[in-house]
Design a protein around this motif. Structure first.
Motif, PDB file in Angstrom:
ATOM      1  N   GLN A 169       0.824  -1.203   0.000  1.00  0.00           N
ATOM      2  CA  GLN A 169       0.000   0.000   0.000  1.00  0.00           C
ATOM      3  C   GLN A 169       0.864   1.262   0.000  1.00  0.00           C
ATOM      4  OE1 GLN A 169      -3.030   1.064  -0.177  1.00  0.00           O
ATOM      5  NE2 GLN A 169      -2.530   3.164   0.425  1.00  0.00           N
ATOM      6  N   ASP A 170       2.012   1.211   0.675  1.00  0.00           N
ATOM      7  CA  ASP A 170       2.847   2.397   0.836  1.00  0.00           C
ATOM      8  C   ASP A 170       4.004   2.459  -0.151  1.00  0.00           C
ATOM      9  OD1 ASP A 170       1.405   3.590   2.881  1.00  0.00           O
ATOM     10  OD2 ASP A 170       2.425   2.450   4.439  1.00  0.00           O
ATOM     11  N   GLU A 171       3.930   1.693  -1.253  1.00  0.00           N
ATOM     12  CA  GLU A 171       4.978   1.824  -2.264  1.00  0.00           C
ATOM     13  C   GLU A 171       4.959   3.255  -2.819  1.00  0.00           C
ATOM     14  OE1 GLU A 171       6.450  -0.081  -6.542  1.00  0.00           O
ATOM     15  OE2 GLU A 171       4.696  -0.892  -5.502  1.00  0.00           O
ATOM     16  N   PRO A 172       6.100   3.952  -2.806  1.00  0.00           N
ATOM     17  CA  PRO A 172       6.114   5.344  -3.296  1.00  0.00           C
ATOM     18  C   PRO A 172       5.552   5.454  -4.706  1.00  0.00           C
ATOM     19  CG  PRO A 172       8.167   4.840  -2.167  1.00  0.00           C
ATOM     20  CD  PRO A 172       7.417   3.544  -2.276  1.00  0.00           C
ATOM     21  N   SER A 173       4.848   6.540  -4.956  1.00  0.00           N
ATOM     22  CA  SER A 173       4.282   6.757  -6.290  1.00  0.00           C
ATOM     23  C   SER A 173       5.352   7.176  -7.275  1.00  0.00           C
ATOM     24  CB  SER A 173       3.190   7.825  -6.226  1.00  0.00           C
ATOM     25  OG  SER A 173       3.691   9.026  -5.681  1.00  0.00           O
ATOM     26  N   GLU A 174       6.495   7.644  -6.776  1.00  0.00           N
ATOM     27  CA  GLU A 174       7.604   8.028  -7.657  1.00  0.00           C
ATOM     28  C   GLU A 174       8.895   8.038  -6.843  1.00  0.00           C
ATOM     29  OE1 GLU A 174       8.688  11.468 -10.961  1.00  0.00           O
ATOM     30  OE2 GLU A 174       7.415  11.988  -9.264  1.00  0.00           O
TER      31      GLU A 174
END
Length: 924
Positions: free
Chosen positions: A334-339
């Motif tokens: 869920q907390d994988e960075p968006s960039e």
């Protein structure tokens, strides 16, 4: 999108009395209302399209932006997903829309006043080109700023012209299509209005103008009543021409008893036109990047700034191993960075900035880093940090890895200005704890890193190479979109002191960070249970120590209410309490401006000393702003003797709160807010991270257009001081290292503006869509007082191709489809079309926008691209978009619905005309 949701969004956007008055603050403004409605509807449609493509349902639980974000991110968004960045993006667009009324109050083209149709259309089309180019280069902030201005001008066409008086209800597509002519414009010698002696008349447009469908707009005079003979006026209290015959005005800014129908028609047309423009931008950008521009992403952006000088040779392998482990631990969660963003720095080199949404690509780029150069030089740390602060989105988390002081310490003031403007948090990992002496007054020290970290709400962590893996847990903690700060304080020197903070039911993953050496503390919960600094695993949580960092993770079942932490140390220390929660707030310092349409504008620099500070705050709750209420808002000092100045709050509607603080604290301060979560009836406490202070200096500068590669761009600016006059130094920096010319000093007289110009010439090789971030600073001779302004200049290549791709329908094979839809299952239909780009720049991408079938096409490099679509007869609509290499969007729509009217024309037509014809024959 369901009809219920559309109605809910429209009601949300257009609530309140419709007058152009407050550019910030929700439904009280026509421009904000129109823009909000259009943005929320287009974002909703984009989210729905993304959900369909991903194979999951799109079911918002309500119409608030928070619930829209949660539904948009889909079933993977099971944890805390904050709508704060979406709120910030919306407010940024609203703000720059409102600034048109301040910065261009007397510009006819910006408001389509005084029949400036061609000039107004040019502002729109050039702005849209800049937006598309900015999005292409992921300069989303610059795109949002321009979008706000463009939407204001576009909407003013319908509010200030006689478009709806002529009986038109649909948008005038020619305004966003410069390849199409603006027809039937009234010339300067043609009278357009009758006299209205009482000032307000239902429709003063002359009958012959209405009959001939002549397009006109009201003349506006702020400083003069002069206008051409027989011309309509804008009207209203701020228009001097309204008293010159023919008197009155045709502006539909305000909804009055005599113009209700026209006002509503203008608002509807302006809303439809805004949607049309947003859809054009979305199709050019693609759904993913459009949502990123709007601040909708799964999690936060993580940025690494890494020292690659020779002294890091023993450390860089450890940094790589730590970052690889961190990236892997977040991947697919869920907390994988968006960039991910990476900026290496050395001496004298720094950069380039590398950005990617792919975790594996970032790992490969980090693996390429090698230490080079001398054994122990100071390096270009702040230059690398400047690239990160200007390239990363606002409110990003930036992590700097270094073991040496900054050689480019002259950038420190620029870094502080960028931190305050972007509200990003900077944490330094310093892998050498030995103290360094300054080589000179201009050389940097580790104290500079501590001051920059504190200014941003970050940490300055000193660790050995072996301790680095434990210290970097802070990156895991902060890689979430829902991170909030409950409390932050710093003491230098340290002293015995007790801090109280409130934990509420919505907070999870509550973590306390304490930096300092030889620090003793005791933590106590509301029930009186305590845990001291030397209890690694106690009744309240787990304490881990690495270098000068103590990280305390509270137990998941931590009691809500008032907690205390007591320090007993003479050594300097910092304290920060964070958690994850949807409940938060965003804020800006603002100033009121006057004029025909007064309002509030966001300050780019520091608030003015000796005056009340004004903030615009937006509350964000679990079910939207209505699910939270504000209690107290105050400005609080972080360091030194603690002072707190309380503000007076005024509800502006839609969760926006205007706060006025009469007595601003001296020194650096943050914003503290207490409120009530109506869902749980819990009191919550939140604090901003970025420190601010006041100044007696004021700088004004406005970017009014894009720059062209290879051509000089002139930026006028003005500086004023309320303090003692004299010589003030002027400093300008930009993140592209482009040469600039400007006066190095100005002599100021107290209370009066001094005017000057800055000239910057982007190299001819600058890619179109580049955003140059410029920081301009004025400082007194003593250095005691200063202020800054941060501006973004978009560099856009001049475009002559405005013709969208064309569509030739070759064949439609639908004869096998049964008359009864209930029998469609076993049958299929086919659609074949040739797509060409009229001006030859070439088609860049083709996308299926509507339809559940299979789209294939031949090579995009060919002069003519053949698109083939096959679908079940149960899916009876197809819409294809083709985007050329400069962002022109063509659309091809076809329906085999039996009630859809005449069959598609098998001849070459512009795609906009295909779409228009389809709409006229009953497209839903």
């Amino acid at each position: 999108m369901t009809l219920v949701l559309i109605v809910a969004l429209l009601a949300l956007g257009l609530s309140g009395h419709s007058v152009v008055f407050v550019p910030i603050g929700g439904g009280a403004s026509t421009h904000v209302g129109i823009t909000r409605t259009a943005l929320l509807q287009e974002v909703t449609e984009t989210c729905q399209a993304v959900a369909v493509a991903a194979g999951h349902d799109f079911k918002p639980t309500g119409s608030s932006p928070e619930e829209l974000v949660q539904a948009c991110l889909g079933p993977t968004a099971t944890g805390e997903v904050s709508g704060a960045k979406f709120h910030s993006a919306l407010q940024e667009i609203y703000t720059h829309s409102g600034l048109v009324d301040r910065d261009f109050v007397n510009s006819a083209p910006h408001h389509f006043n005084s029949e400036a149709f061609l000039e107004g259309r040019r502002l729109i089309t050039e702005g849209v080109l800049a937006i598309k180019a900015n999005i292409r280069y992921q300069n989303f902030k610059a795109a949002r700023e321009t979008l706000g201005r463009v939407l204001h001008t576009l909407q003013d066409f319908y509010i200030h012209s006689n478009w709806v008086e002529l009986g038109y209800t649909e948008p005038y597509i020619n305004l966003i299509r410069p390849d199409l002519p603006l027809d039937n414009l009234a010339d300067v010698d043609t009278a357009t209005c009758s006299d209205c002696s009482r000032g307000t008349c239902p429709n003063p447009i002359l009958p012959n103008i209405l009959k001939e469908k002549k397009l006109t707009s009201g003349y506006m005079g702020i400083f003069s009543a002069a206008k051409p003979k027989g011309k309509c006026s804008h009207g209203g209290a701020g228009d001097l021409t309204g008293t010159a015959v023919p008197r009155g005005g045709i502006s539909k800014d305000e909804c009055r008893s005599d113009n209700v129908a026209l006002h509503n028609a203008a608002v509807n047309a302006a809303t439809a036109a805004s949607l049309q423009l947003l859809q054009d931008i979305r199709f050019a950008a693609g759904d993913k990047d459009f949502l990123r521009m709007m601040g909708i992403a799964r999690s936060s952006v993580v940025c690494f700034v890494i020292d690659t000088t020779g002294s890091m040779r023993d450390d860089i392998n450890e940094v790589q191993a730590v970052l690889h482990k961190l990236i892997d631990s977040k991947k697919g969660t869920q907390d994988e960075p968006s960039e991910y963003i990476l900026v290496p720095f050395n001496d004298p080199e720094f950069g380039p900035m590398i950005r990617t949404t792919d975790a594996d690509i970032m790992k490969r780029e980090i693996s390429k880093l090698t230490a080079k150069g001398g054994a122990d030089p100071p390096e270009m740390c702040l230059s690398g940090l400047q690239l990160a602060l200007t390239g990363a989105p606002a409110s990003s988390h930036i992590y700097v890895f270094t073991d040496a002081t900054a050689k480019d310490i002259e950038l420190k003031d620029t870094i502080v200005a960028l931190i305050r403007t972007s509200k990003s948090t900077v944490t330094f990992f310093i892998t050498r704890v030995l103290k360094r002496r300054r080589r000179s007054l201009r050389a940097g020290s580790f104290e500079d890193y501590k001051e920059l970290a504190l200014a941003s709400g970050g940490q300055a962590i000193q660790v050995s190479k072996g301790q680095l893996p434990q210290a970097t847990d802070i990156i895991l903690d902060t890689s979430t979109s829902a991170l909030v700060t409950v409390l932050q304080r710093a003491r230098n020197p340290g002293k015995q002191e007790t801090f109280t903070f409130m934990l509420d039911e919505s907070l999870t993953y509550i973590t306390i960070y304490i930096t300092g050496t030889s620090i003793s503390f005791t933590l106590t919960n509301p029930a009186g249970v305590s845990q001291s600094h030397n209890e690694a695993s106690g009744k309240l949580g787990t304490i881990k120590t690495a270098g000068n960092l103590n990280r305390i993770r509270l137990n998941a079942d931590s009691q809500t209410g008032a907690w205390q932490i007591k320090f007993n140390s003479n050594h300097p220390y910092t304290l920060k309490v964070t958690g994850q929660s949807i409940i938060t707030f965003i804020y800006d310092f603002v100033e009121r401006f006057e004029g025909p349409h007064p309002g509030y504008a966001v300050l780019s620099g520091r608030p003015q000393a000796g005056q009340p500070a004004t903030l615009m705050i937006s509350l964000i709750g679990r079910k939207g702003p209505s699910s939270v209420s504000v209690g107290a808002v105050s400005l609080v000092t972080v360091s030194g003797p603690e002072t707190e100045s309380h503000g007076t709050a005024t509800d502006m509607g839609n969760g926006d709160i205007l706060v006025t603080v009469d007595a601003v604290p001296e020194g650096e301060f943050v914003v503290s807010l207490n409120g009530t979560d109506k869902v749980s009836n819990n009191v919550f406490q939140r604090q901003s991270t970025t420190q601010m202070s006041v100044s007696k200096v004021n700088i004004k500068a406005v970017v009014d257009s894009s720059a062209e590669p290879g051509k000089a761009f002139e930026l006028p600016f003005s500086v004023k001081t309320q303090g003692s006059g004299g010589k003030y130094s002027i400093t300008a920096k930009n993140d592209r290292d482009i040469h600039m010319s400007y006066p190095e000093s100005l002599t100021l007289t107290a209370g009066k503006y001094a005017n000057a110009n800055l000239t910057i010439k982007p190299p001819a090789s600058t890619p179109s869509g580049t955003a140059v971030t410029l920081t301009l600073e004025a400082k007194s001779a003593s250095g005691v007082d200063s202020n800054y302004v941060v501006l973004r200049i978009s560099v856009v290549t001049k475009i002559t191709d405005f013709v969208p791709p064309l569509c030739e329908v070759v064949s439609v094979l639908a004869d096998d489809c049964p008359q009864a839809v209930s029998q469609c299952g076993p049958f299929q239909w086919e659609f074949l079309a040739n797509l060409t780009d009229g001006n030859g720049t070439g088609i860049e991408k083709i996308t299926l926008q509507q339809g559940n079938g299979n789209l294939t096409y031949t090579s995009l490099s060919a002069p003519s691209v053949q698109a083939h679509y096959r679908a079940s007869c149960c899916s009876q609509i197809v819409e294809i978009t083709a985007v050329d290499k400069v962002g022109n969007v063509g659309k091809c729509y076809h329906s085999i619905e039996r009630s859809a009217g005449p069959p598609a024309l098998s001849l070459s037509l512009p795609l906009w005309l295909c779409l228009l014809l389809s709409a006229l024959v009953g497209r839903p």
